[in-house]
Design a protein around this motif. Structure first.
Motif, PDB file in Angstrom:
ATOM      1  N   THR A 180    -107.930 -48.040  50.903  1.00 41.93           N
ATOM      2  CA  THR A 180    -107.954 -47.871  52.349  1.00 41.93           C
ATOM      3  C   THR A 180    -106.633 -47.337  52.874  1.00 41.93           C
ATOM      4  O   THR A 180    -106.422 -47.270  54.069  1.00 41.93           O
ATOM      5  CB  THR A 180    -108.241 -49.224  53.023  1.00 41.93           C
ATOM      6  OG1 THR A 180    -107.302 -50.162  52.488  1.00 41.93           O
ATOM      7  CG2 THR A 180    -109.659 -49.687  52.745  1.00 41.93           C
ATOM      8  N   PHE A 181    -105.732 -47.003  51.960  1.00 40.31           N
ATOM      9  CA  PHE A 181    -104.434 -46.490  52.421  1.00 40.31           C
ATOM     10  C   PHE A 181    -104.044 -45.274  51.594  1.00 40.31           C
ATOM     11  O   PHE A 181    -104.571 -45.058  50.506  1.00 40.31           O
ATOM     12  CB  PHE A 181    -103.359 -47.582  52.307  1.00 40.31           C
ATOM     13  CG  PHE A 181    -103.135 -48.058  50.901  1.00 40.31           C
ATOM     14  CD1 PHE A 181    -102.134 -47.498  50.124  1.00 40.31           C
ATOM     15  CD2 PHE A 181    -103.937 -49.037  50.336  1.00 40.31           C
ATOM     16  CE1 PHE A 181    -101.929 -47.922  48.817  1.00 40.31           C
ATOM     17  CE2 PHE A 181    -103.739 -49.468  49.032  1.00 40.31           C
ATOM     18  CZ  PHE A 181    -102.737 -48.908  48.272  1.00 40.31           C
ATOM     19  N   ASN A 182    -103.151 -44.475  52.139  1.00 43.76           N
ATOM     20  CA  ASN A 182    -102.635 -43.302  51.455  1.00 43.76           C
ATOM     21  C   ASN A 182    -101.307 -43.690  50.810  1.00 43.76           C
ATOM     22  O   ASN A 182    -100.356 -44.071  51.495  1.00 43.76           O
ATOM     23  CB  ASN A 182    -102.455 -42.196  52.506  1.00 43.76           C
ATOM     24  CG  ASN A 182    -101.817 -40.945  51.927  1.00 43.76           C
ATOM     25  OD1 ASN A 182    -100.940 -41.014  51.076  1.00 43.76           O
ATOM     26  ND2 ASN A 182    -102.256 -39.787  52.419  1.00 43.76           N
ATOM     27  N   LEU A 183    -101.252 -43.639  49.487  1.00 40.90           N
ATOM     28  CA  LEU A 183    -100.063 -44.131  48.768  1.00 40.90           C
ATOM     29  C   LEU A 183     -98.826 -43.293  49.093  1.00 40.90           C
ATOM     30  O   LEU A 183     -97.712 -43.817  49.169  1.00 40.90           O
ATOM     31  CB  LEU A 183    -100.317 -44.139  47.257  1.00 40.90           C
ATOM     32  CG  LEU A 183     -99.226 -44.809  46.429  1.00 40.90           C
ATOM     33  CD1 LEU A 183     -99.083 -46.294  46.754  1.00 40.90           C
ATOM     34  CD2 LEU A 183     -99.475 -44.632  44.930  1.00 40.90           C
ATOM     35  N   HIS A 184     -99.041 -41.998  49.281  1.00 42.29           N
ATOM     36  CA  HIS A 184     -97.922 -41.116  49.636  1.00 42.29           C
ATOM     37  C   HIS A 184     -97.261 -41.625  50.916  1.00 42.29           C
ATOM     38  O   HIS A 184     -96.039 -41.782  50.991  1.00 42.29           O
ATOM     39  CB  HIS A 184     -98.464 -39.697  49.798  1.00 42.29           C
ATOM     40  CG  HIS A 184     -97.399 -38.662  49.993  1.00 42.29           C
ATOM     41  ND1 HIS A 184     -96.615 -38.598  51.133  1.00 42.29           N
ATOM     42  CD2 HIS A 184     -96.979 -37.652  49.189  1.00 42.29           C
ATOM     43  CE1 HIS A 184     -95.767 -37.584  51.017  1.00 42.29           C
ATOM     44  NE2 HIS A 184     -95.957 -37.006  49.854  1.00 42.29           N
ATOM     45  N   GLU A 185     -98.105 -41.916  51.918  1.00 42.34           N
ATOM     46  CA  GLU A 185     -97.581 -42.429  53.195  1.00 42.34           C
ATOM     47  C   GLU A 185     -96.895 -43.783  53.032  1.00 42.34           C
ATOM     48  O   GLU A 185     -95.803 -44.011  53.549  1.00 42.34           O
ATOM     49  CB  GLU A 185     -98.745 -42.630  54.174  1.00 42.34           C
ATOM     50  CG  GLU A 185     -99.040 -41.429  55.046  1.00 42.34           C
ATOM     51  CD  GLU A 185    -100.373 -41.614  55.767  1.00 42.34           C
ATOM     52  OE1 GLU A 185    -101.082 -40.603  55.892  1.00 42.34           O
ATOM     53  OE2 GLU A 185    -100.711 -42.761  56.167  1.00 42.34           O
ATOM     54  N   GLN A 186     -97.573 -44.684  52.290  1.00 47.47           N
ATOM     55  CA  GLN A 186     -97.024 -46.029  52.084  1.00 47.47           C
ATOM     56  C   GLN A 186     -95.648 -45.977  51.423  1.00 47.47           C
ATOM     57  O   GLN A 186     -94.723 -46.655  51.838  1.00 47.47           O
ATOM     58  CB  GLN A 186     -97.967 -46.850  51.190  1.00 47.47           C
ATOM     59  CG  GLN A 186     -99.113 -47.472  51.928  1.00 47.47           C
ATOM     60  CD  GLN A 186     -98.689 -48.712  52.725  1.00 47.47           C
ATOM     61  OE1 GLN A 186     -97.813 -49.455  52.301  1.00 47.47           O
ATOM     62  NE2 GLN A 186     -99.285 -48.908  53.874  1.00 47.47           N
ATOM     63  N   LEU A 187     -95.545 -45.164  50.362  1.00 48.19           N
ATOM     64  CA  LEU A 187     -94.271 -45.112  49.631  1.00 48.19           C
ATOM     65  C   LEU A 187     -93.183 -44.453  50.484  1.00 48.19           C
ATOM     66  O   LEU A 187     -92.015 -44.851  50.413  1.00 48.19           O
ATOM     67  CB  LEU A 187     -94.442 -44.388  48.290  1.00 48.19           C
ATOM     68  CG  LEU A 187     -95.253 -45.171  47.241  1.00 48.19           C
ATOM     69  CD1 LEU A 187     -95.523 -44.306  46.009  1.00 48.19           C
ATOM     70  CD2 LEU A 187     -94.533 -46.453  46.814  1.00 48.19           C
ATOM     71  N   SER A 188     -93.578 -43.483  51.294  1.00 50.55           N
ATOM     72  CA  SER A 188     -92.581 -42.859  52.182  1.00 50.55           C
ATOM     73  C   SER A 188     -92.080 -43.885  53.189  1.00 50.55           C
ATOM     74  O   SER A 188     -90.875 -43.941  53.491  1.00 50.55           O
ATOM     75  CB  SER A 188     -93.179 -41.652  52.901  1.00 50.55           C
ATOM     76  OG  SER A 188     -93.717 -40.760  51.951  1.00 50.55           O
ATOM     77  N   GLU A 189     -92.987 -44.708  53.702  1.00 53.28           N
ATOM     78  CA  GLU A 189     -92.569 -45.763  54.632  1.00 53.28           C
ATOM     79  C   GLU A 189     -91.669 -46.783  53.947  1.00 53.28           C
ATOM     80  O   GLU A 189     -90.711 -47.286  54.539  1.00 53.28           O
ATOM     81  CB  GLU A 189     -93.806 -46.492  55.197  1.00 53.28           C
ATOM     82  CG  GLU A 189     -94.487 -45.713  56.315  1.00 53.28           C
ATOM     83  CD  GLU A 189     -95.834 -46.318  56.712  1.00 53.28           C
ATOM     84  OE1 GLU A 189     -96.733 -45.537  57.073  1.00 53.28           O
ATOM     85  OE2 GLU A 189     -95.981 -47.553  56.628  1.00 53.28           O
ATOM     86  N   ILE A 190     -91.980 -47.054  52.697  1.00 58.39           N
ATOM     87  CA  ILE A 190     -91.173 -48.020  51.953  1.00 58.39           C
ATOM     88  C   ILE A 190     -89.753 -47.484  51.730  1.00 58.39           C
ATOM     89  O   ILE A 190     -88.776 -48.235  51.839  1.00 58.39           O
ATOM     90  CB  ILE A 190     -91.875 -48.391  50.626  1.00 58.39           C
ATOM     91  CG1 ILE A 190     -93.038 -49.328  50.946  1.00 58.39           C
ATOM     92  CG2 ILE A 190     -90.917 -49.019  49.628  1.00 58.39           C
ATOM     93  CD1 ILE A 190     -93.973 -49.598  49.809  1.00 58.39           C
TER      94      ILE A 190
END
Ligand code: F6R
Length: 357
Positions: A180-190
């Protein structure tokens, strides 16, 4: 070259956002698609069980990765200490696949396991920071951690790289419709989140000086549940190895089964609270220690924060929180070592690459 930094460890802690961005650029497209050799994915897909083998900090990264392989990819996964698995191999599944995690790619215990795995004809993937290292060369497949040279004996950015790369693999193996999430976005936020933590150095220097540096502090505890328990182990190892404070990382629910006896007036107990399911339970376990005089410090994600919490982490996917929650613990270890006037980068009795069994 450590440039403006007094120690390599601090430089390497600061590099962690860059390391994540580098892995994202190498392995993910903007819309979250995976850029990986199909053969690796096919073999992992076909496997009925993943065996992660590693030592020390890399083992702790494996404990985090295993949760992603199970919860995202629905792949049964076990994590083993190389030094144990080498001499007492568990009964293996029908179609095992091995993942070796190693910063150096030279750890003798892991090499011993890989040799056994190769003799049995099983396939493997090494995730390492050193291309052309032994574990790189002798595994069926190898992928680079791309963390750049890690000089400090205490591993920091390699841990973050190992967790990130396992997340990418687990995401690649997952059923895309379930994610349910985009890993690219998540890791960039991290990467942004880690930057904000490393920009808060003064906070951790102060807390270390108050709680961990004083000579009266002989021991400390990190507690948490689920992924937080895995981070607690890593946090304790980091503190032990560079500050020589006796530290334990604990699954918070286990404290009451014996270890609570060690809590005295002033004992630091640092609680990691990032998992929605168990946050209340960890708070309960923390209160059991403060009732016996423990000195608490809470590291909590924003969504779970309550009045009086000490350090608030940005919210990220629960299984990815180790990437952010580990950073305060690295800084606490660093400033404790510094405050105790120790050689942060070269702790006594230890070597960067462990080539004995
Ligand atoms: C701790 C640390 C060690 C290593 C372990 C495995 O900070 O660095 O625990 O993680 O010796 O080393 P690698 O990852 O090179 O196999």
């Amino acid at each position: 070259d450590k440039g403006i930094y007094p120690y390599y460890m601090l430089k390497e802690v600061d590099e962690q956002p860059v390391v994540i961005r580098r892995l994202v650029a190498r392995y993910l497209t903007d819309d979250g698609q995976i850029k990986l050799g199909q053969a690796i994915l096919d073999e992992m897909e076909a496997a009925d069980h993943i065996y992660i083998v590693a030592a020390g900090t890399s083992y702790h990264a494996g404990l985090v990765g295993a949760r992603m392989f199970e919860q995202w990819s629905n792949k049964p996964t076990s994590v083993y200490l190389a030094s144990e698995f080498a001499y007492e191999q568990s009964i293996l599944s029908q179609k095992p696949f091995f993942i070796f995690l190693s910063q150096s790619g030279e750890t003798a215990d892991s090499r011993e396991v890989l040799q056994n795995v190769n003799e049995q004809g099983f396939h493997s993937l090494t995730l390492t920071n050193v291309e052309k290292s032994t574990l790189w060369r002798e595994a069926t497949y190898a992928l680079p951690l791309m963390a750049g040279p890690e000089i400090a004996v205490a591993s920091t950015k390699a841990y973050v790289a190992q967790v990130t790369l396992q997340a990418i693999l687990a995401y690649a193996l997952a059923d895309a419709n379930q994610m349910t999430f985009n890993l690219h976005e998540q890791l960039s936020e991290i990467a942004v989140a880690i930057q904000s933590i490393v920009d808060d150095k003064a906070v951790f220097e102060k807390v270390a000086n108050q709680m961990l540096v004083p000579e009266t502090t002989h021991s400390a505890f990190y507690i948490g549940r689920g992924a937080d328990a895995a981070v607690a182990l890593e946090a304790a190892l980091k503190l032990k190895e560079i500050s020589y404070v006796q530290a334990e990382g604990f699954a918070a629910g286990e404290l009451k089964h014996g270890t609570l006896a060690l809590i005295e007036e002033g004992t630091p107990v640092i609680a990691l609270i990032t998992q929605p399911k168990t946050a209340g339970l960890v708070r309960g376990n923390l209160s059991e220690t403060t009732a016996r005089g423990a000195r608490p410090f809470t590291i909590v994600t924003k969504a779970l924060a309550q009045t009086g919490d000490d350090y608030i982490l940005p919210d990220v996917n629960p299984l990815l929180t180790p990437l952010v929650s580990v950073v305060p613990t690295q800084l606490l270890a660093y400033y404790t070592s510094l405050g105790r006037h120790l050689d942060v980068d070269r702790p006594r009795n230890l070597a960067k690459s462990v080539t004995v069994q």
